[in-house]
Scaffold this motif. Structure first.
Motif, PDB file in Angstrom:
ATOM      1  N   ASP A  51       0.827  -1.218   0.000  1.00  0.00           N
ATOM      2  CA  ASP A  51       0.000   0.000   0.000  1.00  0.00           C
ATOM      3  C   ASP A  51       0.858   1.263   0.000  1.00  0.00           C
ATOM      4  OD1 ASP A  51      -2.294  -1.480  -0.064  1.00  0.00           O
ATOM      5  OD2 ASP A  51      -2.606  -1.450   2.108  1.00  0.00           O
ATOM      6  N   TYR A  70       2.380   1.707  -3.479  1.00  0.00           N
ATOM      7  CA  TYR A  70       1.352   2.084  -4.447  1.00  0.00           C
ATOM      8  C   TYR A  70       0.990   3.561  -4.303  1.00  0.00           C
ATOM      9  CZ  TYR A  70      -3.240   2.319  -6.678  1.00  0.00           C
ATOM     10  OH  TYR A  70      -4.313   2.691  -7.459  1.00  0.00           O
ATOM     11  N   GLU A  71       0.794   4.016  -3.061  1.00  0.00           N
ATOM     12  CA  GLU A  71       0.410   5.416  -2.808  1.00  0.00           C
ATOM     13  C   GLU A  71       1.536   6.379  -3.179  1.00  0.00           C
ATOM     14  OE1 GLU A  71      -0.724   5.382   1.282  1.00  0.00           O
ATOM     15  OE2 GLU A  71      -2.504   4.112   0.896  1.00  0.00           O
TER      16      GLU A  71
END
Length: 480
Positions: free
Chosen positions: A361, A364-365
């Motif tokens: 996560d 990805y961010e």
């Protein structure tokens, strides 16, 4: 005679054309040619040098030599030049030499344009280029794209041919190991070449090269997406080393000539560069500081105390290295303007997070934020490819979203680039579970507490990540 129309003289293939000539070079070959022969030497022999383009030839030479790769777009440039001469009533003698070999499809273009009969066609068998005392390059920078995206595997034949030519100088290589489909194919082609054209070397009982390791680039697409942290690696990262040199504004190297470019050679002939090229950049900065301080102390001692002739001689010897020290201090100072940027440091942290497979996560961010901030596209794509490769692709929802955001942020003209990356398998939808964690552990790709000053593992190059390709080579050598 050498290979198909070239004369071999002192190890160099010479184009057998007498009289005043205009040599028109494919721009991509310019650097390679300069590694073999100095431009000044060509000029001494009455050769005018030009780069091939669609623009007409500006020369009064009656003999024109085109030195080109086998590319269709280059054939169109040649035809344009010849047609322009004909329209002006100029009569010249034309020679076209293909590097490293001719291609039927290119000659067909010349025939269709009605210029083939005006030309003498030959080959210039330049298969490898010496970039340094221990480095030979095929200079096939588009080979991966041609093979993976275009389905053109002609580069594999070139590689096998180059290796076979080396064998005529160093003997048949007894041990050949290949990893990856393309490498296995190169090994097969090499075997056929050895059978068709045996290397007869009765004087060479023991071959000088014992083992050849062929490794597909696609076996390790992680390493080229990570940022190198050695001195030479960072120079290439930010300034782009090309044919053993970088071209910089003169002001960066301390020369006050506005607008002038300086070519800085980077090879083993520079003894200081040879000493520091593979060291971590922080260590290099310390070494340069120490050398400059030592030089300053020596100068102070020389001017304040009486020196013997022997001591003066030693000092003068040290002075000879001053230009090299100055050159690398200027280069290191310029590099520091890049390496100190928060964006570069942030990207380094994210590369390590991705390689260590710590948090999907967060990675990805971070990439999503880079896209929205419109960070340089190359930086975004490298990180995105690294993310995709280590995860065996991205979930469809994330893949579609990031692809759409990239096109909105950077323009729809980049659609072809994204399609090519997908075709090459570098950026794709996730279809299987990633085996990156297994590979990382099995080959010990992440090494904690690396000592950058006194390294004992290749992981120091990327501050903790050991290149997968190097680990494979280490295992191949150990099991040999």
């Amino acid at each position: 005679m050498g290979s198909r129309g070239c004369v071999r003289f002192r190890g160099i293939y010479v184009l057998p054309i007498r009289g005043k000539k205009c040599l028109i070079i494919d721009p991509k070959l310019g650097g390679s040619l300069s590694s073999i022969i100095q431009t000044s030497l060509l000029k001494e022999h009455g050769v005018e040098l030009r780069h091939l383009s669609a623009e007409p030839i500006q020369s009064d030479c009656t003999k024109v030599v085109f030195l080109v790769r086998s590319k269709i777009d280059l054939m169109k440039f040649i035809c344009s030049n010849v047609h322009n001469d004909i329209s002006k009533g100029l009569q010249r003698e034309y020679h076209v030499y293909f590097v490293p070999r001719r291609a039927v499809v290119c000659e067909k273009v010349l025939e269709d344009e009605k210029v083939h009969q005006l030309m003498t066609i030959g080959e210039y068998p330049l298969y490898v280029v010496p970039l340094d005392e221990d480095v030979l390059s095929f200079e096939l920078d588009l080979a991966y794209k041609e093979s993976q995206v275009d389905g053109d595997t002609s580069s594999l034949w070139h590689i096998a041919k180059a290796i076979h030519k080396l064998e005529f100088s160093f003997g048949v290589i007894p041990n050949v190991r290949a990893k990856g489909k393309a490498s296995v194919r190169v090994a097969d082609i090499l075997n056929h070449m050895q059978a068709e054209e045996p290397v007869n070397s009765p004087d060479m009982v023991v071959p000088e090269i014992n083992t050849l390791i062929l490794l597909d680039r696609e076996v390790d697409m992680v390493t080229p997406m990570c940022s190198q942290l050695t001195y030479e690696g960072l120079i290439d990262e930010f300034l782009h080393i090309n044919n053993g040199s970088v071209e910089l504004d003169a002001s960066i190297m301390g020369v006050q000539q506005e607008g002038k470019k300086i070519k800085v050679p980077l090879n083993s002939s520079d003894k200081l560069f040879k000493e520091i090229r593979d060291l971590n950049f922080e260590v290099v900065v310390q070494i340069l500081r120490q050398k400059a301080t030592s030089m300053k102390q020596d100068y102070t001692e020389m001017t304040t105390t009486t020196q013997t002739v022997s001591e003066l001689k030693d000092f003068v010897k040290k002075l000879n290295s001053l230009p090299e020290i100055t050159r690398h201090i200027n280069l290191a100072q310029h590099l520091s303007t890049f390496t100190s940027k928060p964006s570069f440091l942030g990207q380094l942290d994210m590369e390590h997070t991705i390689v260590e497979a710590q948090s999907y996560d967060i990675c990805y961010e971070y990439i999503e934020e880079m896209i929205h901030k419109q960070e340089p596209l190359v930086n975004v794509l490298r990180l995105l490819i690294l993310f995709s490769v280590t995860n065996s692709g991205l979930p469809k929802k994330h893949f579609d979203y990031l692809r759409r955001e990239l096109l909105h942020s950077y323009g729809f003209e980049h659609m072809a680039t994204l399609n090519n990356l997908e075709k090459a398998g570098l950026l794709k939808k996730q279809e299987t579970k990633s085996n990156w964690l297994t590979i990382k552990r099995a080959l010990q790709l992440v090494v904690d507490d690396t000592d950058t000053a006194n390294p004992n593992d290749i992981a120091y190059v990327f501050s903790g990540y050991a290149p997968l390709s190097i680990r494979l080579i280490q295992h191949a050598v150990r099991s040999g």
